[in-house]
Structure formats: C-alpha cells, structure tokens
Design a protein around this motif. Structure first.
Motif, mmCIF file in Angstrom:
data_model
loop_
_atom_site.group_PDB
_atom_site.id
_atom_site.type_symbol
_atom_site.label_atom_id
_atom_site.label_comp_id
_atom_site.label_asym_id
_atom_site.label_seq_id
_atom_site.Cartn_x
_atom_site.Cartn_y
_atom_site.Cartn_z
ATOM 1 N N GLY A 144 5.005 -7.406 -8.523
ATOM 2 C CA GLY A 144 4.542 -8.492 -7.648
ATOM 3 C C GLY A 144 5.677 -9.370 -7.134
ATOM 4 N N THR A 194 3.421 -11.810 -4.621
ATOM 5 C CA THR A 194 2.251 -12.612 -4.998
ATOM 6 C C THR A 194 2.623 -14.091 -4.955
ATOM 7 N N ALA A 212 -3.823 -3.486 -11.798
ATOM 8 C CA ALA A 212 -3.539 -2.536 -10.715
ATOM 9 C C ALA A 212 -3.576 -1.096 -11.216
ATOM 10 N N GLU A 219 -0.972 -3.878 0.269
ATOM 11 C CA GLU A 219 -0.389 -4.046 -1.073
ATOM 12 C C GLU A 219 -0.346 -5.527 -1.465
ATOM 13 N N LEU A 249 -2.295 -7.084 -4.628
ATOM 14 C CA LEU A 249 -1.538 -7.733 -5.705
ATOM 15 C C LEU A 249 -1.951 -9.190 -5.870
ATOM 16 N N GLU A 263 -5.198 -9.299 -7.652
ATOM 17 C CA GLU A 263 -4.930 -9.023 -9.067
ATOM 18 C C GLU A 263 -4.368 -10.272 -9.751
ATOM 19 N N ASN A 264 -3.452 -10.948 -9.066
ATOM 20 C CA ASN A 264 -2.835 -12.168 -9.600
ATOM 21 C C ASN A 264 -3.915 -13.214 -9.897
#
Ligand code: HEM
Length: 392
Positions: free
Chosen positions: A82, A86, A179, A220, A224, A227-228
């Motif tokens: 990341g 991110t 991920a 992407e 990400l 996900e963060n």
C-alpha cells in the motif's frame, strides 16, 4: 543504564497477549524514552514512549514519513504494497487530496446523519444473541457491529454484511492481508463494476469518481483503500470489547454510567485512552534530526507506542486508574495531526450508542469464561470475551 527491564521484549506478540507491556513502557518512559532496537526478523527501529515525543512525531509528517509503512513488518515480507497508495501510507501533499475524496463519509455531520442506522445496527447485533444474553462479546457484538457499520458506508448491501464479516474474520484468523482473500477481492471487484455502471451514494462510488491531480484513482488504489478502511475497523471492535472488559472489571464505573448517562461521551474517551487498541504507529525519518537528545538519521524507522503515551504520568494524573469522569483527557489513541483517525467520529458514535443500549437493556453484565487477549504488536484488546448480558 540499569536494565531492570529489556525493551526488546516489546516486539514479542506473546508479551502483549500474556504479559504486561505497561511494565516495560513505564520503565522506558523513565529510563530510555527514545530507545534504539537492533534489527531482528524486524528491521532496526527507535522506540518512543513519552506523550510529548509521540505527539510531536505524529504532527511532523515532513520529517516523519508514512509512505514506507506505518506498522513494523518482518524484513522478509518486503515492502508494504500500500506504500504511497493508501491513505494511511501517503505523505503530504498527496495525502490531503486522497483524504478529501473520502473525508465526507466520515465527517461529524455524516456520522450524525447515520445515527439512526448505527442504532439499528446495534439493535440488530444485540437481537441476534440468545435470550439469556450469553455471548462471545468480542466476536458476536463488537466485531460484528464494526463490520456492519463500515459495510454500510462502503456500499455493501445489508444482506451481504454477514458475508463480509465472515471473510474478514477468516483473513485475520489466517494472518493474511485482506487483499489475499480471494472471495473478498472478487466481491469488491464485482461491487466496483456495479458502481461504475450505476454510481450511488456510497464510498466505493466516491472512490471511483475521486481524482488526484486530475487523474482518476486506479482499480488497485481503490481496492487497497477499501482494504485499509476495512482493516482499520478491527481497532473499533477491539476498543469496544476492551472497554466492556474494563467496565466489567470496574463495576463502580459501570454504575456511575447507569446513574448518569450524560457521562457517556467522557466514558468513551476514557475507554479509548485505557484500551489504546492501536498499539503502535511507525514512521521513517526523511532527514537527520534529534528527539530527546538522541540523533535519528534519515531513513531510520521510528515506532510510537500509543498505549505508553496514554499512560504518561507527566500528562495523566493517576494514569493507571480507569476513571469514566477523567477530564481533561487528551489521549492519542486515535493518533494526531495529518493522519488523525479517519474513523474517529464513527468509532466514538458506535461505542456511545452500544453502551447506551446496553445500559438500557441489561440488569448486569457478567464475565462467564476466560478472556484471551490478541497476540499482536499492532493491535491490542480481547479477541475472546465471554459475557452474559443479563436482560432487565
Ligand atoms: C477505536 C477505534 C479506532 C482506533 C483506536 C483507531 C486508531 C487509529 C490511529 C492511531 C490512527 C493513526 C495511524 C497513523 O497515524 O499511522 C488511525 C488512522 C486511521 N484510521 Fe483509525 N482507529 C479506530 C477506528 C477506525 C475506524 C472505525 C475506521 C474506519 C473508517 C478507521 C480508519 C482509519 C484510517 C483510514 C486511518 C488512516 C487515516 C489517514 O492516514 O489519514 N479507524 N486510526
């Protein structure tokens, strides 16, 4: 230096699960507030344990970069994917632009508008419990509630929240990044496809339409960042579970709240300070500098131990006392400065509404089995908290 305590033990997750890291941090604040740890499986780093130093590093992103990772990571796992992409792992000025894409979803106003939804999620989660109120609170209530709330904000339909909760639990249990969880990633790619075709009022749609320097975010970057944000909610669950444990262990404080629900916002702050569920944040120095008489070289990693800053006796009178009426309470549990927790208002609202509902519904709360703390140097709190929420 008299080494009554060895600071190196701090990197052992077992200390955080079964030992007393506060004993180590208390000693370090006094004897080695800026301490150099040699490389092991982890890279070498400096530990900061005093409130003023931790706060100063948080508030100086020019000197202390987030780009190379904000958590200690074994050298053999390479760089964080990341990095630079991110929110948590970006530096100014990019960080500000990216934060502006998502900030509206977490503003005080947005969270206030969500209050009814949050309360409904609290009730849904509590209504799932068996009639006698026996539960695995950390999983059944705290973790599930955090995931339902963030699922709603991201744009996951309500009927899929339980699925999202199961997948994130599987990923955390297997110790893999979200991920790496195929089903979860496939689900998000599909959700992005649906929102590209038909944008709606949710965070995924905002990320899809978001730009930095006039450029749309890549797939992407969007994945990400989701996900963060999902990963960060683990903290919310752990803080809620840790707060409940503190209240069970301090029944007088629970009674204080039952008698005076106006005290709830202050209690939430004390729970955040007490639990400090984000155990550390890491930075990388961009230039040579000095902190508390120690020279830190450009490229050195610096680790901020948040629970230690929040027990600093120079800032908090009687720091080891859990006091729901503590004031002032300028804790650093949610970070400080540029990267101050994006989900802070949401986390506070979730905790306050859950406690309010529990105070109304339950006659008392009992511990009914052994508590297991999570074995981690990144987050802390009970991963297992068997409780009985005895109904009124
Ligand atoms: C009580 C629960 C929580 C605690 C203790 C907590 C703690 C923190 C801390 C200490 C930071 C700063 C990290 C750093 O500077 O390196 C942070 C940042 C962040 N938190 Fe939280 N957090 C909580 C809940 C949440 C929730 C519910 C979300 C969901 C949206 C969230 C999302 C984030 C994000 C995205 C960042 C990065 C912000 C940025 O870099 O601008 N957190 N959090």
């Amino acid at each position: 230096m008299t080494t009554a305590v060895t600071p190196e033990v701090l990197t052992d997750p077992e200390l955080h699960a079964h030992g007393d890291p506060h004993e180590v941090w208390r000693w370090m604040r006094r004897h080695a507030p800026v301490h150099r740890h040699p490389a092991t499986a982890l890279p070498a780093f400096w530990s900061m344990t005093r409130y003023d130093d931790v706060r100063a590093v948080y508030r100086d992103p020019e000197t202390f970069s987030s780009r190379h990772g904000v958590l200690l990571r074994p050298v053999d796992r390479g760089v964080d994917p990341g990095g630079g992409l991110t929110l948590a792992l970006s530096d100014p000025p990019r960080h500000k632009q990216l934060r502006a894409v998502v900030a509206d979803w977490f503003s005080t106003r947005a969270v206030r508008d969500l209050e009814e939804t949050t309360l409904q999620a609290v009730r849904d989660v509590l209504d799932r419990l068996p009639a006698d109120g026996t539960c695995e609170f950390a999983h059944d209530v705290a973790g599930r509630l955090s995931m339902y709330l963030i699922g709603g904000i991201i744009g996951v339909p309500r009927h899929d929240h339980e699925r999202l909760f199961r997948w994130t639990n599987e990923a955390f249990a297997a110790g893999v990044s979200l991920a790496a969880h195929q089903d979860l990633m496939r689900y998000f790619i599909d959700l992005m496809g649906r929102r590209t075709a038909e944008p709606t009022d949710d965070l995924v749609s905002a990320l899809l339409g978001g730009t930095i320097d006039g450029e749309l975010l890549t797939e992407e970057e969007i994945l990400l960042n989701c996900e963060n944000i999902i990963g960060a909610t683990e903290n919310g669950g752990l803080a809620v579970a840790g707060g409940m444990l503190a209240l069970v262990q301090h029944p007088d404080e629970w009674r204080r709240l039952a008698e005076d629900p106006e005290a709830l916002p202050g209690a939430v702050e004390e729970i955040l300070r007490w639990t400090s569920s984000a155990t550390h944040s890491m930075r990388t120095a961009t230039r040579d500098c000095e902190v508390a008489g120690q020279t830190i070289a450009a490229g050195d990693r610096v680790v901020l131990w948040v629970p230690s800053a929040n027990r600093d006796e120079d800032v908090f009178p009687e720091p080891y006392r859990f006091d729901v009426g503590r004031s002032p309470n300028r804790h650093l549990a949610l970070g400080s400065g540029e990267h101050f927790c994006l989900g802070a208002t949401l986390a506070r609202s979730q905790m306050r509404l859950l406690l309010k509902e529990l105070l109304e519904r339950t006659a008392r709360i009992e511990l009914c089995g052994p508590v297991h703390r999570i074995s981690s140097i990144a987050v802390s709190g009970p991963e297992s908290l068997p409780l009985r929420l005895v109904p009124r």
